[in-house]
Scaffold this motif. Sequence first.
Motif, PDB file in Angstrom:
ATOM      1  N   GLY A   1       5.530   7.866 -10.364  1.00  0.00           N
ATOM      2  CA  GLY A   1       4.912   6.851 -11.207  1.00  0.00           C
ATOM      3  C   GLY A   1       5.830   6.240 -12.243  1.00  0.00           C
ATOM      4  O   GLY A   1       5.375   5.436 -13.073  1.00  0.00           O
TER       5      GLY A   1
ATOM      6  N   ASP B   1      -2.521   2.816  -9.521  1.00  0.00           N
ATOM      7  CA  ASP B   1      -3.339   4.036  -9.428  1.00  0.00           C
ATOM      8  C   ASP B   1      -4.825   3.676  -9.423  1.00  0.00           C
ATOM      9  O   ASP B   1      -5.246   2.694 -10.045  1.00  0.00           O
ATOM     10  N   ASP B   2      -5.612   4.476  -8.732  1.00  0.00           N
ATOM     11  CA  ASP B   2      -7.075   4.347  -8.731  1.00  0.00           C
ATOM     12  C   ASP B   2      -7.651   5.736  -9.004  1.00  0.00           C
ATOM     13  O   ASP B   2      -7.502   6.652  -8.179  1.00  0.00           O
ATOM     14  N   ALA B   3      -8.252   5.887 -10.191  1.00  0.00           N
ATOM     15  CA  ALA B   3      -8.821   7.175 -10.597  1.00  0.00           C
ATOM     16  C   ALA B   3      -7.788   8.279 -10.541  1.00  0.00           C
ATOM     17  O   ALA B   3      -8.037   9.390 -10.070  1.00  0.00           O
ATOM     18  N   GLY B   4      -6.552   7.936 -11.003  1.00  0.00           N
ATOM     19  CA  GLY B   4      -5.472   8.923 -11.044  1.00  0.00           C
ATOM     20  C   GLY B   4      -4.798   9.159  -9.721  1.00  0.00           C
ATOM     21  O   GLY B   4      -3.919  10.012  -9.625  1.00  0.00           O
ATOM     22  N   ARG B   5      -5.215   8.398  -8.705  1.00  0.00           N
ATOM     23  CA  ARG B   5      -4.602   8.587  -7.377  1.00  0.00           C
ATOM     24  C   ARG B   5      -3.781   7.338  -7.031  1.00  0.00           C
ATOM     25  O   ARG B   5      -4.267   6.218  -7.128  1.00  0.00           O
ATOM     26  N   PRO B   6      -2.463   7.519  -6.667  1.00  0.00           N
ATOM     27  CA  PRO B   6      -1.640   6.356  -6.313  1.00  0.00           C
ATOM     28  C   PRO B   6      -2.163   5.694  -5.044  1.00  0.00           C
ATOM     29  O   PRO B   6      -2.386   6.364  -4.031  1.00  0.00           O
ATOM     30  N   VAL B   7      -2.383   4.372  -5.136  1.00  0.00           N
ATOM     31  CA  VAL B   7      -2.876   3.634  -3.974  1.00  0.00           C
ATOM     32  C   VAL B   7      -1.893   2.584  -3.477  1.00  0.00           C
ATOM     33  O   VAL B   7      -2.080   2.001  -2.406  1.00  0.00           O
TER      34      VAL B   7
ATOM     35  N   ARG C   1       3.868   1.453 -10.017  1.00  0.00           N
ATOM     36  CA  ARG C   1       2.863   2.089  -9.159  1.00  0.00           C
ATOM     37  C   ARG C   1       1.461   1.633  -9.570  1.00  0.00           C
ATOM     38  O   ARG C   1       1.185   1.404 -10.756  1.00  0.00           O
TER      39      ARG C   1
ATOM     40  N   ASP D   1       0.836  -1.195   0.000  1.00  0.00           N
ATOM     41  CA  ASP D   1       0.000   0.000   0.000  1.00  0.00           C
ATOM     42  C   ASP D   1       0.872   1.247   0.000  1.00  0.00           C
ATOM     43  O   ASP D   1       2.107   1.163  -0.047  1.00  0.00           O
ATOM     44  N   ALA D   2       0.216   2.405   0.070  1.00  0.00           N
ATOM     45  CA  ALA D   2       0.969   3.656   0.006  1.00  0.00           C
ATOM     46  C   ALA D   2       1.887   3.849   1.201  1.00  0.00           C
ATOM     47  O   ALA D   2       2.816   4.652   1.154  1.00  0.00           O
TER      48      ALA D   2
END
Length: 595
Positions: free
Chosen positions: A115, A145-151, A143, A64-65
Amino acid sequence: MAGRDYAPSPLVMLGDAEARRMLSLLRGRSGADLDAGELHALASDYRYTREALEYSSVGVAVLDAGLRYRYVNAALATINGAPAEAHIGRTIAEVVPDINVSDAEETLRAVLGDGVPRSITVEGTTASDESGALRWWHNAYHRLDDAGRPVGLVAMILEITEDRRIRRALAQARTRLALLDRAATEIGTTLDVQKTCEELTWLLVPGFADLAAVDVLDLGPHPPQDGSLRIRRLALTTVPGLSEAGRLFGAPGAVFGAQPSSAVARCISEQRPIVSNLTPVTELRRLAPQAGRVSHYLELGMHSACHVPLTAGRDVIGVAVLVRSGERAAFGGEDVKLIADLVRRAASSIGAAQQYTEQRDTSVLLQRALLSNTTSPHATVECANRYLPSGTRAEVGGDWYDTIALPGGITLLVVGDAMGHGLDAAATMSEYRAATRALAVQEPSPATILTHVDLMARTLGLERLATCLIAAVDPATGTAALASAGHLPPLAITPRGARVLDLPPGAPLGAGAGEYRDTTVPFPPGSALLMYSDGLVERRGEDIDEAVARLAALSLDPAQPLEHLLDTVLSGLAAERVDDDIVVLAARLREPRST
């Protein structure tokens, strides 16, 4: 799974029920809205993906992050030596603390930030290998990503330990071969014992040690009464930080004793390398040549030593000593093997140099003893002579000179050279010299003397030929009669200059192939005659006639003292080290005293 509009990352983190619910959310509708075909396709894709991950030979992890494990496959669980479930929620440092964790986490954070996928080689140990041997892995990070957000991140881990070990072995083999090649070309370039020992220490420092010394047994006539060994240091090389070692422990040429319990003594008696790594002080006192040295070891930061025997044939002739200090690692097994191989190769060169030196010293002693037993010329003839042994690897030769006062006021001057080098040549030279002396008393003619010496050599079966030049100086007539048996022509030196006398060359003594003839030349007071062996003028790549002409071109004054005349000749032609012995004989008539 191609063409479907959902993020695949949660699939590897969830069970079947959770996956169905997540798929529904990703589609923006409830699970009831999924028809049977869609549900079956999604479930199949998920199952195949999960199986591919679980049965892969490459380790895979999802983090995870916060860089905590969310999923690991079976391959990675095996690599890390911990069950898959023991990873979940834990950091890398908590699962595999004995790898370079900080480098891995730094790279992971960089990928999480921008990324951009990255790779890194990780080394260390894990719980899966109880031997504690160093291992290596190649890690690739991507990396999620979920909807442009790194998860989170995906890490793929491939073990490359065997590849690294093969590469390291090949590198070590190349290094070994390169060093052995250097040893073959850089050690034993001369037959000088001390130079050969120095060449070995130059090869060992700083590549293998901070200090390297070569010590040989000093077998003097009075061995120490306490049972210690007497050691002579022949070479010492150090890094700059240990420059004081020579003053404290003995510079080249120093002789010291080594106690029976010392590593030096053990190395010689057991004929094997003795390694002392990070040795306690109490043990150092026993292993040091003298216990008093230990305090200096500590001051200089010297912590590990390796003693390797120098063996020539079946005999141990000394020890090569290597020392490491400061932050340098102790001696490893591979180090010792390579050092022992290098020293073994050098020992043969050192042994050969020792044997050569002993034989050469004996030859020089014999030759000097023979040459010192000279007769004197008549008072009317002034003579000066020099003998210089060769300065390179050539052994002592068979050169000789003589001055013999004969009845009737005649003085016989002789210069000869028995071919070859070493004790045999020196012994043969003595036979030619003795025969020349004996025959000179019976017959003053140089040609007749050479004829009889040649017959004697063939009758006695002397194996070595000899060249010889004889001059019979007669002050009463102011002349000199000369004859040559294959020898280089002499130089007549007058106030008008020097010239080479043209004599019939004749055959070398022992060849039985020639007749010898006398040539009479003027030899008035105020002139000088110079006779010499070929070592004075012969040089590789130069024609002998050019070499003799070079001698005649020197500025030589017959009026100067004969010793000065010889200095001029030798400084002009023999300033560099040459490959053969040199004999030079100069003579001139003394000016008659006025009454």
